[in-house]
Design a protein around this motif. Structure first.
Motif, PDB file in Angstrom:
ATOM      1  N   VAL A 294     -20.418  -1.508  36.929  1.00 45.16           N
ATOM      2  CA  VAL A 294     -19.658  -1.317  38.169  1.00 45.16           C
ATOM      3  C   VAL A 294     -20.599  -1.090  39.348  1.00 45.16           C
ATOM      4  CG1 VAL A 294     -18.041   0.202  39.402  1.00 45.16           C
ATOM      5  CG2 VAL A 294     -17.596  -0.416  37.016  1.00 45.16           C
ATOM      6  N   LEU A 295     -21.570  -0.206  39.162  1.00 51.50           N
ATOM      7  CA  LEU A 295     -22.401   0.264  40.274  1.00 51.50           C
ATOM      8  C   LEU A 295     -23.777  -0.391  40.384  1.00 51.50           C
ATOM      9  CD1 LEU A 295     -21.632   4.070  39.909  1.00 51.50           C
ATOM     10  CD2 LEU A 295     -20.583   2.442  41.510  1.00 51.50           C
ATOM     11  N   GLY A 296     -24.149  -1.228  39.422  1.00 54.64           N
ATOM     12  CA  GLY A 296     -25.496  -1.776  39.428  1.00 54.64           C
ATOM     13  C   GLY A 296     -26.529  -0.748  39.009  1.00 54.64           C
ATOM     14  N   TYR A 297     -26.096   0.248  38.251  1.00 52.98           N
ATOM     15  CA  TYR A 297     -26.979   1.287  37.750  1.00 52.98           C
ATOM     16  C   TYR A 297     -27.701   0.787  36.495  1.00 52.98           C
ATOM     17  CZ  TYR A 297     -25.642   5.334  40.645  1.00 52.98           C
ATOM     18  OH  TYR A 297     -25.475   6.238  41.671  1.00 52.98           O
ATOM     19  N   VAL A 298     -28.680   1.569  36.042  1.00 51.33           N
ATOM     20  CA  VAL A 298     -29.442   1.231  34.850  1.00 51.33           C
ATOM     21  C   VAL A 298     -29.509   2.443  33.922  1.00 51.33           C
ATOM     22  CG1 VAL A 298     -30.862  -0.506  36.032  1.00 51.33           C
ATOM     23  CG2 VAL A 298     -31.652   1.871  35.918  1.00 51.33           C
ATOM     24  N   VAL A 299     -29.804   2.160  32.675  1.00 59.10           N
ATOM     25  CA  VAL A 299     -30.063   3.223  31.701  1.00 59.10           C
ATOM     26  C   VAL A 299     -31.544   3.565  31.831  1.00 59.10           C
ATOM     27  CG1 VAL A 299     -30.112   3.780  29.236  1.00 59.10           C
ATOM     28  CG2 VAL A 299     -28.249   2.382  30.172  1.00 59.10           C
ATOM     29  N   PRO A 300     -31.878   4.842  31.997  1.00 58.24           N
ATOM     30  CA  PRO A 300     -33.295   5.201  32.124  1.00 58.24           C
ATOM     31  C   PRO A 300     -34.038   4.942  30.822  1.00 58.24           C
ATOM     32  CG  PRO A 300     -31.952   7.177  31.956  1.00 58.24           C
ATOM     33  CD  PRO A 300     -31.000   6.014  32.033  1.00 58.24           C
ATOM     34  N   PRO A 301     -35.375   4.896  30.893  1.00 58.03           N
ATOM     35  CA  PRO A 301     -36.149   4.710  29.661  1.00 58.03           C
ATOM     36  C   PRO A 301     -35.931   5.883  28.706  1.00 58.03           C
ATOM     37  CG  PRO A 301     -37.571   4.683  31.618  1.00 58.03           C
ATOM     38  CD  PRO A 301     -36.199   5.032  32.073  1.00 58.03           C
ATOM     39  N   PRO A 302     -36.085   5.626  27.396  1.00 55.45           N
ATOM     40  CA  PRO A 302     -35.918   6.723  26.428  1.00 55.45           C
ATOM     41  C   PRO A 302     -37.041   7.748  26.579  1.00 55.45           C
ATOM     42  CG  PRO A 302     -36.739   4.757  25.338  1.00 55.45           C
ATOM     43  CD  PRO A 302     -36.437   4.364  26.758  1.00 55.45           C
ATOM     44  N   PRO A 303     -36.848   8.939  26.026  1.00 52.63           N
ATOM     45  CA  PRO A 303     -37.890   9.967  26.103  1.00 52.63           C
ATOM     46  C   PRO A 303     -39.209   9.473  25.489  1.00 52.63           C
ATOM     47  CG  PRO A 303     -35.845  10.893  25.257  1.00 52.63           C
ATOM     48  CD  PRO A 303     -35.665   9.408  25.309  1.00 52.63           C
ATOM     49  N   GLU A 304     -40.291  10.048  25.961  1.00 49.28           N
ATOM     50  CA  GLU A 304     -41.607   9.686  25.453  1.00 49.28           C
ATOM     51  C   GLU A 304     -41.643   9.854  23.933  1.00 49.28           C
ATOM     52  OE1 GLU A 304     -46.204  11.026  26.138  1.00 49.28           O
ATOM     53  OE2 GLU A 304     -44.818  11.068  27.849  1.00 49.28           O
TER      54      GLU A 304
ATOM     55  N   PHE B 251     -24.849  10.372  27.271  1.00 49.27           N
ATOM     56  CA  PHE B 251     -25.562   9.178  27.738  1.00 49.27           C
ATOM     57  C   PHE B 251     -25.699   9.295  29.249  1.00 49.27           C
ATOM     58  CE2 PHE B 251     -26.668   4.664  27.848  1.00 49.27           C
ATOM     59  CZ  PHE B 251     -27.332   4.529  26.636  1.00 49.27           C
ATOM     60  N   VAL B 252     -26.698   8.637  29.801  1.00 42.73           N
ATOM     61  CA  VAL B 252     -27.007   8.748  31.232  1.00 42.73           C
ATOM     62  C   VAL B 252     -27.176   7.361  31.826  1.00 42.73           C
ATOM     63  CG1 VAL B 252     -28.794   9.497  32.865  1.00 42.73           C
ATOM     64  CG2 VAL B 252     -28.124  10.986  30.996  1.00 42.73           C
ATOM     65  N   CYS B 253     -26.788   7.220  33.089  1.00 42.28           N
ATOM     66  CA  CYS B 253     -27.181   6.043  33.851  1.00 42.28           C
ATOM     67  C   CYS B 253     -27.576   6.512  35.247  1.00 42.28           C
ATOM     68  CB  CYS B 253     -26.104   4.978  33.879  1.00 42.28           C
ATOM     69  SG  CYS B 253     -24.576   5.368  34.709  1.00 42.28           S
ATOM     70  N   MET B 254     -28.377   5.676  35.914  1.00 42.55           N
ATOM     71  CA  MET B 254     -28.909   6.097  37.210  1.00 42.55           C
ATOM     72  C   MET B 254     -29.074   4.918  38.150  1.00 42.55           C
ATOM     73  SD  MET B 254     -32.750   6.941  35.924  1.00 42.55           S
ATOM     74  CE  MET B 254     -33.851   6.255  37.141  1.00 42.55           C
ATOM     75  N   ASP B 255     -29.107   5.234  39.418  1.00 46.28           N
ATOM     76  CA  ASP B 255     -29.348   4.251  40.461  1.00 46.28           C
ATOM     77  C   ASP B 255     -30.808   3.820  40.366  1.00 46.28           C
ATOM     78  OD1 ASP B 255     -29.826   2.872  42.832  1.00 46.28           O
ATOM     79  OD2 ASP B 255     -28.916   4.382  44.113  1.00 46.28           O
ATOM     80  N   PRO B 256     -31.079   2.526  40.190  1.00 44.43           N
ATOM     81  CA  PRO B 256     -32.474   2.106  40.054  1.00 44.43           C
ATOM     82  C   PRO B 256     -33.314   2.379  41.307  1.00 44.43           C
ATOM     83  CG  PRO B 256     -31.044   0.198  40.223  1.00 44.43           C
ATOM     84  CD  PRO B 256     -30.157   1.411  40.107  1.00 44.43           C
ATOM     85  N   SER B 257     -32.669   2.524  42.453  1.00 42.44           N
ATOM     86  CA  SER B 257     -33.407   2.824  43.687  1.00 42.44           C
ATOM     87  C   SER B 257     -33.669   4.320  43.845  1.00 42.44           C
ATOM     88  CB  SER B 257     -32.638   2.319  44.913  1.00 42.44           C
ATOM     89  OG  SER B 257     -31.495   3.125  45.146  1.00 42.44           O
ATOM     90  N   GLY B 258     -32.976   5.134  43.037  1.00 41.35           N
ATOM     91  CA  GLY B 258     -33.135   6.582  43.130  1.00 41.35           C
ATOM     92  C   GLY B 258     -32.340   7.225  44.247  1.00 41.35           C
ATOM     93  N   VAL B 259     -31.540   6.454  44.955  1.00 43.53           N
ATOM     94  CA  VAL B 259     -30.776   6.982  46.089  1.00 43.53           C
ATOM     95  C   VAL B 259     -29.453   7.611  45.636  1.00 43.53           C
ATOM     96  CG1 VAL B 259     -29.604   6.373  48.246  1.00 43.53           C
ATOM     97  CG2 VAL B 259     -31.826   5.370  47.707  1.00 43.53           C
ATOM     98  N   GLY B 260     -28.720   6.923  44.783  1.00 47.55           N
ATOM     99  CA  GLY B 260     -27.415   7.409  44.336  1.00 47.55           C
ATOM    100  C   GLY B 260     -27.553   8.499  43.289  1.00 47.55           C
ATOM    101  N   PRO B 261     -26.465   9.208  43.018  1.00 46.58           N
ATOM    102  CA  PRO B 261     -26.523  10.297  42.043  1.00 46.58           C
ATOM    103  C   PRO B 261     -26.684   9.784  40.616  1.00 46.58           C
ATOM    104  CG  PRO B 261     -24.265   9.934  42.711  1.00 46.58           C
ATOM    105  CD  PRO B 261     -25.127   9.060  43.592  1.00 46.58           C
ATOM    106  N   ARG B 262     -27.325  10.581  39.810  1.00 42.92           N
ATOM    107  CA  ARG B 262     -27.417  10.328  38.369  1.00 42.92           C
ATOM    108  C   ARG B 262     -26.017  10.557  37.802  1.00 42.92           C
ATOM    109  NH1 ARG B 262     -28.851  14.105  33.874  1.00 42.92           N
ATOM    110  NH2 ARG B 262     -30.092  12.951  32.351  1.00 42.92           N
ATOM    111  N   MET B 263     -25.647   9.788  36.793  1.00 43.99           N
ATOM    112  CA  MET B 263     -24.346   9.958  36.160  1.00 43.99           C
ATOM    113  C   MET B 263     -24.560  10.322  34.697  1.00 43.99           C
ATOM    114  SD  MET B 263     -22.283   6.953  38.123  1.00 43.99           S
ATOM    115  CE  MET B 263     -20.699   7.431  37.492  1.00 43.99           C
TER     116      MET B 263
END
Length: 144
Positions: free
Chosen positions: A26-36, A57-69
């Motif tokens: 919906v938002l063009g968000y991405v799943v962050p990389p898994p933990p180290e 589970f988490v998704c985030m704005d790839p630009s870092g501007v929008g809130p983490r979900m």
């Protein structure tokens, strides 16, 4: 008092990864990389105790501007209308028929992802058109 610079939106849901991946689309968000130390989120998930596997589970704005979900599994299902909802700004700056056509096109795209159309509210002289929808677990949101 310091001002808040960032915030997270948290969803209670039954299937966190499924709902998170819907909102990524919906938002063009991405799943962050898994933990180290983990090649994939599935590897990380399998490292957790059985009762915690698939619990969030988490998704985030790839630009870092929008809130983490953040999406967290809860045992109970949705029983009432949301008191807070997201407004997906698909028609910003548009008015009249152009706005409505843009919102309807986005509505069709989201229905193909599993969303449901609830109601189209047409412009009334004070407010522009918007569309009320539900995500794949019935959480209300608006296209505006």
């Amino acid at each position: 008092m310091a001002s808040v610079k960032q915030f997270q939106v948290t969803f209670d849901c039954g299937e966190p990864e499924r709902v998170a991946r819907f909102w990524c689309e919906v938002l063009g968000y991405v799943v962050p990389p898994p933990p180290e130390g983990f090649a994939a989120w599935d590897d990380f998930d399998r490292s957790l105790p059985p009762e915690r596997q698939g619990a969030a589970f988490v998704c985030m704005d790839p630009s870092g501007v929008g809130p983490r979900m953040y999406f967290q599994r809860v045992p109970e299902g949705k029983v009432a209308k949301n008191r807070v909802h997201l407004c997906v700004r698909a028609g910003t700056g548009l008015v009249g028929e152009e706005r409505l056509a843009t919102l309807q096109a986005e509505c069709a795209r989201l229905i193909a992802l599993g969303a449901a159309h609830v109601q189209t509210l047409l412009a009334d002289g004070t407010n522009e058109s918007c569309i009320v929808m539900q995500d794949i677990e019935g959480n209300e949101f608006c296209l505006d």
